[in-house]
Design an enzyme around this catalytic site. Structure first.
Site, PDB file in Angstrom:
ATOM      1  N   HIS A 164     -32.507 104.728  68.246  1.00 39.41           N
ATOM      2  CA  HIS A 164     -31.998 104.033  67.060  1.00 39.41           C
ATOM      3  C   HIS A 164     -32.661 104.714  65.876  1.00 39.41           C
ATOM      4  O   HIS A 164     -33.380 105.698  66.048  1.00 39.41           O
ATOM      5  CB  HIS A 164     -32.324 102.527  67.133  1.00 39.41           C
ATOM      6  CG  HIS A 164     -33.775 102.263  67.387  1.00 39.41           C
ATOM      7  ND1 HIS A 164     -34.686 102.103  66.375  1.00 39.41           N
ATOM      8  CD2 HIS A 164     -34.463 102.192  68.546  1.00 39.41           C
ATOM      9  CE1 HIS A 164     -35.891 101.930  66.906  1.00 39.41           C
ATOM     10  NE2 HIS A 164     -35.781 101.980  68.224  1.00 39.41           N
ATOM     11  N   GLY A 165     -32.444 104.228  64.679  1.00 44.20           N
ATOM     12  CA  GLY A 165     -32.956 104.900  63.490  1.00 44.20           C
ATOM     13  C   GLY A 165     -34.437 105.220  63.520  1.00 44.20           C
ATOM     14  O   GLY A 165     -34.861 106.328  63.235  1.00 44.20           O
TER      15      GLY A 165
END
Length: 160
Positions: free
Chosen positions: A17-18
Site C-alpha cells: 500500500h502507499g
C-alpha cells in the site's frame, strides 16, 4: 545459487500500500517488491492494486507463493535490492525454515481480530503469532516492530 540481496523483510497484513510502496521502498533503496503470499499470487485484482503502487515508486513487483519464494529467490540477480513483503509471522517462519536468508524482520501492521492481543498501537498477535516470533528469534532473526522508518525499533522480545 547466490544469496539474494534482501534489503528488508516486512510483515504487513495489507501487503503493498502507499506506506510500504512509497515510504519504505524509498527509505531502504529497494528496486523490487516481492510479495510472498499464496492468496495474492492467485488474485489478479490484488496484484493490479499493488502493482499500481509499485509503479508510482518506479520499482518492479512480483507476486509469488511461499513455495516459489523458497525455490526461486536464490536465483535473484545481485542488482535486485529486494523488499520482501509478507502477511504473517507464520509465513516468515515458513520462509526461514525453507532457507530464505531473512536476517531481520520488520513487523509493521497486524490488524486486530479475534483472540489477538495488542502489542503496540498497530500490532496485534495471537498465540500462534507470538510462538512464531519466538521461534524466529531463536533461529537468529532480528524481529522488531517499526511502523515507519523514522520510528524507533521495538524489539519483539520487549512486547511478548
Amino acid at each position: 545459487m547466490s544469496t539474494p540481496n534482501i534489503v528488508l523483510t516486512r510483515i504487513d497484513n495489507r501487503l503493498v500500500h502507499g506506506q510500504v510502496g512509497v515510504v519504505w521502498t524509498s527509505s531502504i533503496g529497494a528496486n523490487l517488491l516481492l510479495v510472498a503470499n499464496n492468496d495474492a499470487a492467485k488474485s489478479e485484482l490484488q496484484q493490479e492494486l499493488m502493482a499500481a503502487t509499485a509503479e508510482t515508486s518506479g520499482v518492479g513487483i512480483r507476486f509469488w507463493t511461499l513455495e516459489k519464494t523458497i525455490s526461486t529467490i536464490s536465483k535473484a540477480s545481485p542488482r535486485q535490492k529486494i523488499f520482501l513483503i509478507i502477511k504473517t509471522p507464520l509465513d516468515a517462519l515458513v520462509l526461514v525454515k525453507g532457507g530464505v536468508p531473512i536476517k531481520e524482520l520488520n513487523v509493521g501492521n497486524m490488524h486486530h481480530s479475534e483472540n489477538k492481543v495488542q502489542l503496540t498501537k498497530k500490532v496485534y498477535a495471537d498465540q500462534t503469532d507470538q510462538d512464531a516470533f519466538k521461534e524466529l528469534t531463536a533461529l537468529g532473526v532480528d524481529v522488531y516492530i517499526q511502523d515507519v522508518p523514522e520510528d524507533k525499533k521495538i524489539p519483539i522480545k520487549d512486547v511478548i
